[in-house]
Design a protein around this motif. Sequence first.
Motif, PDB file in Angstrom:
ATOM      1  N   ARG A  30       0.828  -1.208   0.000  1.00 50.75           N
ATOM      2  CA  ARG A  30       0.000   0.000   0.000  1.00 50.75           C
ATOM      3  C   ARG A  30       0.864   1.261   0.000  1.00 50.75           C
ATOM      4  NH1 ARG A  30      -5.056  -1.207   4.101  1.00 50.75           N
ATOM      5  NH2 ARG A  30      -6.010  -2.799   2.787  1.00 50.75           N
ATOM      6  N   ARG A  31       1.943   1.250   0.776  1.00 53.99           N
ATOM      7  CA  ARG A  31       2.839   2.410   0.817  1.00 53.99           C
ATOM      8  C   ARG A  31       3.498   2.624  -0.535  1.00 53.99           C
ATOM      9  NH1 ARG A  31       5.505   4.410   4.961  1.00 53.99           N
ATOM     10  NH2 ARG A  31       7.521   3.808   4.136  1.00 53.99           N
ATOM     11  N   HIS A  32       3.944   1.543  -1.170  1.00 51.90           N
ATOM     12  CA  HIS A  32       4.569   1.652  -2.498  1.00 51.90           C
ATOM     13  C   HIS A  32       3.573   2.231  -3.503  1.00 51.90           C
ATOM     14  CE1 HIS A  32       6.947   0.724  -6.026  1.00 51.90           C
ATOM     15  NE2 HIS A  32       5.858   0.188  -6.550  1.00 51.90           N
ATOM     16  N   TYR A  33       2.347   1.727  -3.483  1.00 47.04           N
ATOM     17  CA  TYR A  33       1.348   2.214  -4.427  1.00 47.04           C
ATOM     18  C   TYR A  33       1.051   3.689  -4.195  1.00 47.04           C
ATOM     19  CZ  TYR A  33      -2.901   2.904  -7.023  1.00 47.04           C
ATOM     20  OH  TYR A  33      -3.838   3.405  -7.890  1.00 47.04           O
ATOM     21  N   GLN A  34       0.877   4.102  -2.953  1.00 50.57           N
ATOM     22  CA  GLN A  34       0.568   5.502  -2.662  1.00 50.57           C
ATOM     23  C   GLN A  34       1.692   6.425  -3.100  1.00 50.57           C
ATOM     24  OE1 GLN A  34      -2.163   7.174  -1.640  1.00 50.57           O
ATOM     25  NE2 GLN A  34      -3.123   5.195  -1.967  1.00 50.57           N
ATOM     26  N   ARG A  35       2.943   6.018  -2.908  1.00 49.57           N
ATOM     27  CA  ARG A  35       4.081   6.860  -3.286  1.00 49.57           C
ATOM     28  C   ARG A  35       4.263   6.950  -4.794  1.00 49.57           C
ATOM     29  NH1 ARG A  35       9.104   6.496   0.778  1.00 49.57           N
ATOM     30  NH2 ARG A  35       8.029   7.293   2.579  1.00 49.57           N
ATOM     31  N   ASN A  36       3.810   5.932  -5.523  1.00 51.78           N
ATOM     32  CA  ASN A  36       4.049   5.868  -6.968  1.00 51.78           C
ATOM     33  C   ASN A  36       2.757   5.812  -7.771  1.00 51.78           C
ATOM     34  OD1 ASN A  36       7.096   5.478  -6.950  1.00 51.78           O
ATOM     35  ND2 ASN A  36       6.406   3.880  -5.556  1.00 51.78           N
ATOM     36  N   LYS A  37       1.659   6.286  -7.197  1.00 52.22           N
ATOM     37  CA  LYS A  37       0.350   6.161  -7.817  1.00 52.22           C
ATOM     38  C   LYS A  37       0.282   6.785  -9.213  1.00 52.22           C
ATOM     39  CE  LYS A  37      -3.097   7.171  -5.159  1.00 52.22           C
ATOM     40  NZ  LYS A  37      -4.221   7.780  -4.453  1.00 52.22           N
ATOM     41  N   ALA A  38       0.819   7.982  -9.392  1.00 48.46           N
ATOM     42  CA  ALA A  38       0.734   8.663 -10.686  1.00 48.46           C
ATOM     43  C   ALA A  38       1.476   7.876 -11.763  1.00 48.46           C
ATOM     44  CB  ALA A  38       1.295  10.080 -10.582  1.00 48.46           C
ATOM     45  N   ARG A  39       2.687   7.421 -11.451  1.00 49.73           N
ATOM     46  CA  ARG A  39       3.479   6.677 -12.427  1.00 49.73           C
ATOM     47  C   ARG A  39       2.834   5.332 -12.756  1.00 49.73           C
ATOM     48  NH1 ARG A  39       6.942   2.777 -11.764  1.00 49.73           N
ATOM     49  NH2 ARG A  39       7.145   3.125  -9.536  1.00 49.73           N
ATOM     50  N   ILE A  40       2.318   4.629 -11.746  1.00 49.45           N
ATOM     51  CA  ILE A  40       1.681   3.326 -11.961  1.00 49.45           C
ATOM     52  C   ILE A  40       0.435   3.486 -12.819  1.00 49.45           C
ATOM     53  CG2 ILE A  40       0.438   1.463 -10.795  1.00 49.45           C
ATOM     54  CD1 ILE A  40       2.447   1.813  -8.453  1.00 49.45           C
ATOM     55  N   SER A  41      -0.381   4.502 -12.543  1.00 51.03           N
ATOM     56  CA  SER A  41      -1.597   4.725 -13.331  1.00 51.03           C
ATOM     57  C   SER A  41      -1.260   5.053 -14.780  1.00 51.03           C
ATOM     58  CB  SER A  41      -2.424   5.858 -12.728  1.00 51.03           C
ATOM     59  OG  SER A  41      -2.879   5.493 -11.461  1.00 51.03           O
ATOM     60  N   GLN A  42      -0.222   5.863 -14.977  1.00 49.97           N
ATOM     61  CA  GLN A  42       0.177   6.212 -16.341  1.00 49.97           C
ATOM     62  C   GLN A  42       0.657   4.973 -17.091  1.00 49.97           C
ATOM     63  OE1 GLN A  42       3.528   8.840 -16.596  1.00 49.97           O
ATOM     64  NE2 GLN A  42       2.967   9.542 -18.637  1.00 49.97           N
ATOM     65  N   GLN A  43       1.449   4.124 -16.445  1.00 55.73           N
ATOM     66  CA  GLN A  43       1.925   2.905 -17.088  1.00 55.73           C
ATOM     67  C   GLN A  43       0.770   1.973 -17.415  1.00 55.73           C
ATOM     68  OE1 GLN A  43       4.778   1.436 -14.275  1.00 55.73           O
ATOM     69  NE2 GLN A  43       6.500   2.495 -15.255  1.00 55.73           N
ATOM     70  N   ARG A  44      -0.214   1.873 -16.524  1.00 53.76           N
ATOM     71  CA  ARG A  44      -1.385   1.021 -16.779  1.00 53.76           C
ATOM     72  C   ARG A  44      -2.163   1.504 -17.991  1.00 53.76           C
ATOM     73  NH1 ARG A  44      -3.989   0.340 -10.872  1.00 53.76           N
ATOM     74  NH2 ARG A  44      -2.577  -1.248 -10.106  1.00 53.76           N
ATOM     75  N   SER A  45      -2.394   2.823 -18.049  1.00 57.73           N
ATOM     76  CA  SER A  45      -3.188   3.344 -19.167  1.00 57.73           C
ATOM     77  C   SER A  45      -2.454   3.174 -20.492  1.00 57.73           C
ATOM     78  CB  SER A  45      -3.547   4.806 -18.941  1.00 57.73           C
ATOM     79  OG  SER A  45      -2.393   5.612 -18.958  1.00 57.73           O
ATOM     80  N   GLN A  46      -1.126   3.260 -20.474  1.00 55.11           N
ATOM     81  CA  GLN A  46      -0.361   3.094 -21.703  1.00 55.11           C
ATOM     82  C   GLN A  46      -0.283   1.637 -22.129  1.00 55.11           C
ATOM     83  OE1 GLN A  46       3.388   4.911 -20.808  1.00 55.11           O
ATOM     84  NE2 GLN A  46       2.674   6.970 -21.265  1.00 55.11           N
ATOM     85  N   SER A  47      -0.393   0.710 -21.186  1.00 50.46           N
ATOM     86  CA  SER A  47      -0.264  -0.701 -21.539  1.00 50.46           C
ATOM     87  C   SER A  47      -1.588  -1.351 -21.910  1.00 50.46           C
ATOM     88  CB  SER A  47       0.366  -1.474 -20.374  1.00 50.46           C
ATOM     89  OG  SER A  47      -0.524  -1.503 -19.269  1.00 50.46           O
ATOM     90  N   ARG A  48      -2.709  -0.654 -21.727  1.00 46.99           N
ATOM     91  CA  ARG A  48      -4.007  -1.228 -22.089  1.00 46.99           C
ATOM     92  C   ARG A  48      -4.143  -1.308 -23.597  1.00 46.99           C
ATOM     93  NH1 ARG A  48      -6.515   2.442 -17.892  1.00 46.99           N
ATOM     94  NH2 ARG A  48      -6.570   1.132 -16.059  1.00 46.99           N
ATOM     95  N   PRO A  49      -4.579  -2.460 -24.087  1.00 48.27           N
ATOM     96  CA  PRO A  49      -4.765  -2.578 -25.539  1.00 48.27           C
ATOM     97  C   PRO A  49      -5.993  -1.796 -25.987  1.00 48.27           C
ATOM     98  CG  PRO A  49      -5.443  -4.593 -24.429  1.00 48.27           C
ATOM     99  CD  PRO A  49      -4.852  -3.698 -23.378  1.00 48.27           C
ATOM    100  N   VAL A  50      -5.927  -1.278 -27.193  1.00 45.14           N
ATOM    101  CA  VAL A  50      -7.042  -0.536 -27.756  1.00 45.14           C
ATOM    102  C   VAL A  50      -7.984  -1.555 -28.392  1.00 45.14           C
ATOM    103  CG1 VAL A  50      -7.710   1.211 -29.444  1.00 45.14           C
ATOM    104  CG2 VAL A  50      -5.573   1.447 -28.178  1.00 45.14           C
ATOM    105  N   GLU A  51      -9.249  -1.491 -27.987  1.00 46.11           N
ATOM    106  CA  GLU A  51     -10.241  -2.414 -28.534  1.00 46.11           C
ATOM    107  C   GLU A  51     -10.557  -2.041 -29.977  1.00 46.11           C
ATOM    108  OE1 GLU A  51     -11.601  -5.086 -27.000  1.00 46.11           O
ATOM    109  OE2 GLU A  51     -10.263  -4.701 -25.302  1.00 46.11           O
ATOM    110  N   SER A  52     -10.573  -3.038 -30.837  1.00 45.62           N
ATOM    111  CA  SER A  52     -10.925  -2.784 -32.227  1.00 45.62           C
ATOM    112  C   SER A  52     -11.904  -3.845 -32.693  1.00 45.62           C
ATOM    113  CB  SER A  52      -9.673  -2.796 -33.112  1.00 45.62           C
ATOM    114  OG  SER A  52      -9.087  -4.083 -33.074  1.00 45.62           O
TER     115      SER A  52
END
Length: 162
Positions: free
Chosen positions: A34-56
């Motif tokens: 939980r501490r790791h996630y809170q400290r790095n929340k912005a970076r983790i969220s950005q990486q998640r959104s970039q790694s999501r495949p685009v539905e086609s």
Amino acid sequence: MPKKVGHNCFQCSKLSTAEAQAKPCWDTVRCPNRRHYQRNKARISQQRSQSRPVESSGNVPRTIVIEPPIGTAISIIFYRERQDAPVHALAAQVWQGTEKVLKVEPMHCLGLSPAQVVEVMTEILKACSSELGVELTKFASKVELHPSQCPISSCPQWHHNN
């Protein structure tokens, strides 16, 4: 919608590991993650959104990979107890890609009004822009740490022994 993190967990994420482990609510299984996630929340969220495949739909298009240009980003570091508390100290880091290229040493903000803190932040942006020759107009990310993490050795509030 995800459940919000508890107020205590959010505050605890700003503390050092030793201080957090000393708290009575410390759970060795949950707290480190939980501490790791809170400290790095912005970076983790950005990486998640970039790694999501685009539905086609229909045919699967061909894929090409284009290397993005290396961008310059500046992060501001606030040392304060809570988000609504006065700022104890400020620092900044400038990153180009995954490499830290410039560091603004921490400076105390004790006694400064919120408007003066904003002025200092503006000066940090200007100084980093002129040093690197790149226009930096806003901070890309914000990191909040507890004042006990203040690295200034002459800190009147937290380093009584120095």
